[in-house]
Design a protein around this motif. Structure first.
Motif, PDB file in Angstrom:
ATOM      1  N   GLY A 178      -0.593   6.522   8.974  1.00  0.00           N
ATOM      2  CA  GLY A 178       0.389   5.723   9.718  1.00  0.00           C
ATOM      3  C   GLY A 178       1.823   6.159   9.518  1.00  0.00           C
ATOM      4  O   GLY A 178       2.730   5.593  10.130  1.00  0.00           O
ATOM      5  N   PRO A 204      -9.815  15.872   7.828  1.00  0.00           N
ATOM      6  CA  PRO A 204     -10.677  16.776   7.067  1.00  0.00           C
ATOM      7  C   PRO A 204     -11.460  17.732   7.966  1.00  0.00           C
ATOM      8  O   PRO A 204     -11.704  18.883   7.606  1.00  0.00           O
ATOM      9  CB  PRO A 204     -11.631  15.822   6.329  1.00  0.00           C
ATOM     10  N   GLY A 228      -0.961  12.058  10.131  1.00  0.00           N
ATOM     11  CA  GLY A 228      -2.418  11.858  10.073  1.00  0.00           C
ATOM     12  C   GLY A 228      -2.970  11.463  11.437  1.00  0.00           C
ATOM     13  O   GLY A 228      -4.053  11.895  11.844  1.00  0.00           O
ATOM     14  N   THR A 248      -5.704  10.480  -0.743  1.00  0.00           N
ATOM     15  CA  THR A 248      -6.367   9.612   0.226  1.00  0.00           C
ATOM     16  C   THR A 248      -6.495   8.215  -0.385  1.00  0.00           C
ATOM     17  O   THR A 248      -6.347   8.044  -1.600  1.00  0.00           O
ATOM     18  CB  THR A 248      -7.760  10.164   0.594  1.00  0.00           C
ATOM     19  N   GLY A 303       0.054  10.543   0.142  1.00  0.00           N
ATOM     20  CA  GLY A 303      -0.610  10.128   1.385  1.00  0.00           C
ATOM     21  C   GLY A 303      -1.802  11.010   1.707  1.00  0.00           C
ATOM     22  O   GLY A 303      -1.918  12.143   1.205  1.00  0.00           O
ATOM     23  N   SER A 314       0.686  10.216   5.833  1.00  0.00           N
ATOM     24  CA  SER A 314      -0.585   9.478   5.848  1.00  0.00           C
ATOM     25  C   SER A 314      -1.005   9.204   7.289  1.00  0.00           C
ATOM     26  O   SER A 314      -0.419   9.741   8.230  1.00  0.00           O
ATOM     27  CB  SER A 314      -0.425   8.166   5.080  1.00  0.00           C
ATOM     28  N   ASN A 321      -4.901  17.831   2.194  1.00  0.00           N
ATOM     29  CA  ASN A 321      -5.173  19.072   2.929  1.00  0.00           C
ATOM     30  C   ASN A 321      -4.710  20.287   2.116  1.00  0.00           C
ATOM     31  O   ASN A 321      -3.523  20.415   1.798  1.00  0.00           O
ATOM     32  CB  ASN A 321      -4.433  18.991   4.281  1.00  0.00           C
ATOM     33  N   HIS A 352       0.829  -1.211   0.000  1.00  0.00           N
ATOM     34  CA  HIS A 352       0.000   0.000   0.000  1.00  0.00           C
ATOM     35  C   HIS A 352       0.871   1.271   0.000  1.00  0.00           C
ATOM     36  O   HIS A 352       0.537   2.265  -0.640  1.00  0.00           O
ATOM     37  CB  HIS A 352      -0.887  -0.059   1.252  1.00  0.00           C
TER      38      HIS A 352
END
Ligand code: KG4
Ligand code: ZN
Length: 382
Positions: free
Chosen positions: A172, A215, A197, A321, A289, A170, A294, A146
């Motif tokens: 993680g 978000p 994140g 995302t 990521g 991201s 944003n 991923h």
């Protein structure tokens, strides 16, 4: 409750990247058409992408079902509920992705799915579905990391050539990586505590916002005064390329516990602190990521690039995302190199892209994902 087929898809409109047609014929390699499946967290997604390295690729369909409503009451992703929702929706989502691309299984070159890292139940659902489709259609299987999919996304969107420096931000991760090629990553800097994140999500919870926090903080911050609360900028000005965000979160907690806060001002102050930290540590050309969706962070990194005179690319928010187009694209890149996987490949909860490596660029990377060159066996071993 019975599921109405197709009723839960939050996007069923296929879209093509503007100039995607241009470089479909890569220099030496045939363009591939790949179905991608993503189920590693709380998005159930399928996409069909056609293209050749170095990109850009053509996104023929891109379906993302967000499980947000399922997890929101719990304030975070519940792994068991996520896995069950993937099982319930994935077949419809795959069918829709194929239908929107106007393509049958027999016209695909390969089927790609996330192998990890992620929530194991979800990854199992996507990977098993991909295996079944691969067996039924006699098309090769490609099991995708991923994080590699995030890392290669700027090639899908903009045809960025190797090598490049990547800022991966991201849920993680917060890492600065050298991306030398498919399967060739070098870690220059990483967070020593929370991922960026994760810091957004935890801070959102502290100031009373619902999940997912990123978000929500971004939206609220637009109306807030970023100078209202003095928050720390961990690691700013320090040597090296590592990041830290837990001090920032702790400072937010102390403020919340000691006074009645303005949510908007605290969100704005937090976001401004994160931006200062990222801008201080980063001279990256490429960003990827979920946090790269944003707008304030995108704007700050674009201004930084302009100020410092380096070129930057940040894929469109929907490709930052989690999505399946990036998985399909990683499948295109791996497929072109003959990197296919056997049906025995298993899901992985953890799977770092690269370990820290002090050696200079150009030498063989230690701890990198399997190398893609040299005609190594097409089957990856765990
Ligand atoms: O890449 P991603 O979708 O999933 C992982 O691979 O982790 O990233 C998810 C993370 C979450 O922590 C989410 O809050 C954050 O990305 N995120 C944002 C925004 N959109 C998603 N953070 C800040 N602003 C956003 N607009
Ligand atoms: Zn992700």
């Amino acid at each position: 409750m019975p599921i109405r087929r197709g009723a839960w898809l939050c996007d069923t409109v296929p879209f093509a990247l503007e100039d995607a047609g241009k470089s479909i014929t890569g220099p030496a390699l045939r363009a591939l058409t790949v179905l991608g499946i993503e189920t590693s967290c709380d998005e159930t997604a399928a996409s069909v992408v056609r293209g050749a390295a170095p990109g850009p690729g053509l996104i023929l369909s891109d379906i993302v079902f967000s499980q947000l409503e399922i997890h929101a009451p719990y304030g975070g992703v519940v792994p068991e509920l996520a896995a069950r929702a993937h099982v319930e929706r994935l077949d419809v989502i795959v069918e829709t992705a194929l239908a929107n691309a106007d393509i049958g299984l027999s016209q695909l070159d390969a089927i790609a799915a996330t192998e990890g890292p992620g929530l194991i139940g979800g990854v199992m659902v996507g990977l098993t579905t991909a295996k079944a489709l691969s067996l039924a259609s006699a098309k090769p299987l490609i099991a995708v990391n991923h994080l590699e999919a995030h890392a290669l996304t700027a090639r899908l969107s903009d045809g960025v050539e190797f090598p490049f420096l990547l800022l991966l931000i991201s849920g993680g991760h917060c890492q600065l990586l050298g991306v030398e090629g498919v399967g060739r990553y070098r870690l220059y800097g990483t967070t020593i505590d929370d991922a960026v994140g994760e810091a957004f999500d935890k801070t959102a919870k502290l100031i009373g916002l619902s999940y997912p926090g990123g978000p929500q903080i971004e939206t609220l911050a637009r109306q807030g005064n970023a100078r209202r609360y003095a928050l720390p900028r961990p690691m700013r000005g320090r040597q090296g390329a590592d990041f830290s965000f837990s001090g920032l979160k702790t400072a937010v907690r102390q403020i919340v516990q000691s006074e009645a806060v303005s949510q908007a001002d605290l969100a704005a102050s937090f976001q401004a602190a994160v931006i200062d930290c990222l801008v201080d540590r980063t001279r990256a050309a490429i960003v990827a990521g979920g946090v790269a969706a944003n707008q304030a962070i995108r704007g700050a990194l674009l201004s930084l690039a302009e100020r410092e005179g380096f070129e930057t690319k940040i894929p469109p928010p929907r490709l930052c995302t989690d999505n399946a187009a990036m998985i399909a694209w990683a499948g295109v890149e791996r497929g072109q190199l003959g990197l296919f996987d056997a049906a025995g490949v298993g899901p992985r909860a953890r799977w770092p892209l690269a370990q820290a490596d002090p050696e200079p660029l150009g030498s063989e990377p230690a701890g990198a994902l399997d190398a893609s060159s040299g005609g190594e066996p097409p089957t990856r071993q765990d």
